[in-house]
Write a protein that holds these residues in place. Structure first.
Motif, PDB file in Angstrom:
ATOM      1  N   THR A 109       0.885  -1.165   0.000  1.00 42.02           N
ATOM      2  CA  THR A 109       0.000   0.000   0.000  1.00 42.02           C
ATOM      3  C   THR A 109       0.920   1.212   0.000  1.00 42.02           C
ATOM      4  O   THR A 109       2.089   1.113   0.378  1.00 42.02           O
ATOM      5  CB  THR A 109      -0.927   0.041   1.230  1.00 42.02           C
ATOM      6  N   MET A 110       0.388   2.369  -0.387  1.00 46.98           N
ATOM      7  CA  MET A 110       1.273   3.527  -0.501  1.00 46.98           C
ATOM      8  C   MET A 110       1.938   3.826   0.835  1.00 46.98           C
ATOM      9  O   MET A 110       3.139   4.103   0.904  1.00 46.98           O
ATOM     10  CB  MET A 110       0.486   4.745  -0.995  1.00 46.98           C
ATOM     11  N   PHE A 111       1.157   3.763   1.913  1.00 44.54           N
ATOM     12  CA  PHE A 111       1.719   3.875   3.254  1.00 44.54           C
ATOM     13  C   PHE A 111       1.239   2.690   4.068  1.00 44.54           C
ATOM     14  O   PHE A 111       0.104   2.226   3.900  1.00 44.54           O
ATOM     15  CB  PHE A 111       1.341   5.217   3.894  1.00 44.54           C
ATOM     16  N   ALA A 112       2.094   2.177   4.934  1.00 52.11           N
ATOM     17  CA  ALA A 112       1.795   0.919   5.617  1.00 52.11           C
ATOM     18  C   ALA A 112       0.518   0.996   6.443  1.00 52.11           C
ATOM     19  O   ALA A 112      -0.228   0.015   6.541  1.00 52.11           O
ATOM     20  CB  ALA A 112       2.985   0.522   6.503  1.00 52.11           C
ATOM     21  N   TRP A 113       0.233   2.167   7.039  1.00 51.25           N
ATOM     22  CA  TRP A 113      -0.964   2.261   7.873  1.00 51.25           C
ATOM     23  C   TRP A 113      -2.239   2.055   7.073  1.00 51.25           C
ATOM     24  O   TRP A 113      -3.283   1.662   7.625  1.00 51.25           O
ATOM     25  CB  TRP A 113      -1.012   3.602   8.625  1.00 51.25           C
ATOM     26  N   GLN A 114      -2.195   2.284   5.764  1.00 53.19           N
ATOM     27  CA  GLN A 114      -3.377   2.097   4.930  1.00 53.19           C
ATOM     28  C   GLN A 114      -3.773   0.625   4.846  1.00 53.19           C
ATOM     29  O   GLN A 114      -4.950   0.311   4.641  1.00 53.19           O
ATOM     30  CB  GLN A 114      -3.119   2.682   3.535  1.00 53.19           C
ATOM     31  N   LYS A 115      -2.812  -0.265   5.016  1.00 50.62           N
ATOM     32  CA  LYS A 115      -3.106  -1.696   5.038  1.00 50.62           C
ATOM     33  C   LYS A 115      -3.952  -2.058   6.263  1.00 50.62           C
ATOM     34  O   LYS A 115      -4.755  -2.989   6.236  1.00 50.62           O
ATOM     35  CB  LYS A 115      -1.794  -2.487   5.037  1.00 50.62           C
ATOM     36  N   TYR A 116      -3.754  -1.314   7.352  1.00 47.92           N
ATOM     37  CA  TYR A 116      -4.470  -1.583   8.598  1.00 47.92           C
ATOM     38  C   TYR A 116      -5.773  -0.780   8.706  1.00 47.92           C
ATOM     39  O   TYR A 116      -6.619  -1.078   9.552  1.00 47.92           O
ATOM     40  CB  TYR A 116      -3.604  -1.197   9.798  1.00 47.92           C
ATOM     41  N   GLY A 117      -5.909   0.259   7.895  1.00 52.44           N
ATOM     42  CA  GLY A 117      -7.073   1.125   8.008  1.00 52.44           C
ATOM     43  C   GLY A 117      -7.057   1.982   9.249  1.00 52.44           C
ATOM     44  O   GLY A 117      -8.106   2.362   9.770  1.00 52.44           O
ATOM     45  N   VAL A 118      -5.867   2.303   9.756  1.00 52.88           N
ATOM     46  CA  VAL A 118      -5.721   3.118  10.970  1.00 52.88           C
ATOM     47  C   VAL A 118      -4.990   4.401  10.585  1.00 52.88           C
ATOM     48  O   VAL A 118      -3.781   4.391  10.352  1.00 52.88           O
ATOM     49  CB  VAL A 118      -4.938   2.364  12.066  1.00 52.88           C
ATOM     50  N   LYS A 119      -5.719   5.496  10.532  1.00 55.05           N
ATOM     51  CA  LYS A 119      -5.150   6.753  10.063  1.00 55.05           C
ATOM     52  C   LYS A 119      -4.504   7.524  11.206  1.00 55.05           C
ATOM     53  O   LYS A 119      -5.130   7.734  12.249  1.00 55.05           O
ATOM     54  CB  LYS A 119      -6.246   7.608   9.428  1.00 55.05           C
ATOM     55  N   PRO A 120      -3.267   7.953  11.039  1.00 51.90           N
ATOM     56  CA  PRO A 120      -2.602   8.734  12.089  1.00 51.90           C
ATOM     57  C   PRO A 120      -3.021  10.199  12.032  1.00 51.90           C
ATOM     58  O   PRO A 120      -3.583  10.658  11.031  1.00 51.90           O
ATOM     59  CB  PRO A 120      -1.124   8.591  11.734  1.00 51.90           C
ATOM     60  N   ASP A 121      -2.729  10.927  13.098  1.00 52.42           N
ATOM     61  CA  ASP A 121      -2.900  12.376  13.084  1.00 52.42           C
ATOM     62  C   ASP A 121      -1.710  13.038  12.400  1.00 52.42           C
ATOM     63  O   ASP A 121      -1.849  14.077  11.749  1.00 52.42           O
ATOM     64  CB  ASP A 121      -3.022  12.910  14.517  1.00 52.42           C
ATOM     65  N   VAL A 122      -0.540  12.422  12.579  1.00 56.52           N
ATOM     66  CA  VAL A 122       0.701  12.921  11.976  1.00 56.52           C
ATOM     67  C   VAL A 122       1.470  11.721  11.447  1.00 56.52           C
ATOM     68  O   VAL A 122       1.504  10.666  12.091  1.00 56.52           O
ATOM     69  CB  VAL A 122       1.569  13.677  13.005  1.00 56.52           C
TER      70      VAL A 122
END
Length: 399
Positions: free
Chosen positions: A235-248
């Motif tokens: 995925t473009m950024f690893a957090w997108q694989k988890y569906g957990v969006k950071p604030d920063v």
């Protein structure tokens, strides 16, 4: 032209010795191969520590840099420039964040992310006693701020005292984070996949749990995607694989494909925390580096790099997993996409050196006993097969 030995001796004489370098002098690269000053070819599965996502000597990328060199290199952030706007549009679209600040490096991106957290908390109560929770075995950079949230005594000890108010939890242990969270906590910072710590992906339960804790305590979640971002996990950024969006979030490495650039990005409440004068940089976001980043982001989308990483990453996993079952010296296999690691029962450094000097395979370690695979994102199945032949030759000798 100097000989390889003369270059190495001169480097030892001139350059501050903070690295123990391998005895190779690289001269140029092409695709996924590097060539030394003697003309020898090396298969590269390190990509300059996860930097050269598009590989070496990519014509479209090189042409974009040449074009920008002929236009404008630098003006400072007192003025607007076209490539910064274009790069900003592309990275915000790819990350679904709201604001971006371009830096010179990943370490500086971490510094900016920490300042957002402190500023956000200060805006609420004008207090200076806020705390940040970081993770043991993490790595965020070498500056004093980044080092303060790097959970490794080996890196920290000679430079203490560091920034106060940092507390360390155990990665993938939600209870350890809960135990530290309080009304003074302004942020939790963590790598979505720990890189230097040994290639440890966050579990979905852990990442979602930390997100929930941050929401409950009005603290910011900062995800360090410097190494694991930019398509490396599929995925473009690893957090997108988890569906957990950071604030920063922070990005760097493959964002510039060899041109030094980093970024910190903010979403929602974190995007309005900083005010004019709170942060700055002379070189960050200049026309040259942002032209590089804009072209990288354009080519990633045009060439469907993320889809390619999914396919080749799965193949690398299957083949490397088979290898790990074959040799007792391999005790664990971890990772996602094209960031994977093999944990060994022996130190990794001798194998890494053997692979480089005798098999002309460029691999690197993560920690003391993990072989790390972070190749250019353009590798093919054939490159994986060639790498495994070379690696197996080394494993046989060291087993």
């Amino acid at each position: 032209m100097r000989s390889k030995q003369e270059y190495m001796e001169k480097a030892e004489e001139l350059i501050y010795k903070t690295y123990n370098r391998f005895p190779v002098v690289f001269d140029h690269g092409d695709g996924v191969f590097l060539y030394d000053t003697d003309g020898k070819e090396y298969l590269d599965f390190a990509a300059g520590i996860a930097v050269m996502g598009l590989g070496y000597h990519d014509k479209e990328f090189d042409d974009a840099l040449k074009s920008q060199v002929e236009k404008l290199l630098h003006t400072s952030n007192l003025f607007y420039n076209v490539p910064a706007v274009e790069a900003g549009e592309l990275i915000l679209k790819a990350s679904d964040m709201d604001k971006v600040f371009f830096t010179n490096s990943g370490t500086e991106a971490i510094e900016g992310a920490l300042k957002i957290a402190r500023r956000y908390a200060y805006n609420k109560d004008k207090s200076h006693d806020h705390e940040i929770i970081a993770m043991n075995h993490s790595f965020h950079g070498r500056s004093l701020g980044a080092l303060s949230v790097t959970g490794n005594d080996h890196y920290q000890e000679p430079f203490k005292p560091l920034i106060p108010g940092i507390r360390f939890a155990e990665y993938n242990d939600l209870d350890s984070v809960k135990a530290l969270m309080n009304d003074r906590t302004c942020a939790v910072i963590m790598e979505t996949i720990q890189g230097e710590g040994g290639i440890y992906p966050a579990t979905e339960e852990f990442l979602k749990g930390v997100r929930k804790l941050c929401d409950e305590h009005d603290a910011l979640l900062i995800l360090d995607e410097i190494q694991c971002g930019m398509g490396r996990t599929g995925t473009m950024f690893a957090w997108q694989k988890y569906g957990v969006k950071p604030d920063v979030m922070t990005a760097a490495k493959a964002l510039g494909n060899g041109v030094p650039i980093g970024a910190f990005l903010a979403h929602g409440k974190a995007a309005t925390a900083m005010s004019p004068g709170d942060h700055g940089t002379t070189y960050g976001g200049n026309p040259f580096v942002t032209a590089a980043a804009a072209k990288v982001l354009e080519l990633f989308e045009k060439r469907k790099i993320v889809d390619h990483v999914k396919e080749v990453g799965d193949y690398l996993w299957e083949q490397t997993e088979a290898l790990s079952q074959k040799y007792k010296i391999i005790t664990a296999h971890r990772g996602l996409g094209l960031i994977q690691g093999l944990e060994l029962s022996v130190p990794a450094a001798p194998l890494v050196k053997d692979a480089l000097l005798n098999e002309r395979l460029v691999i690197i370690s993560a920690g003391a006993n993990v072989i790390r695979f972070v190749p250019p994102l353009i590798i093919s199945r054939e490159h994986v097969d060639a790498m495994l032949i070379k690696l197996e030759t080394v494993l046989k000798k060291h087993s």
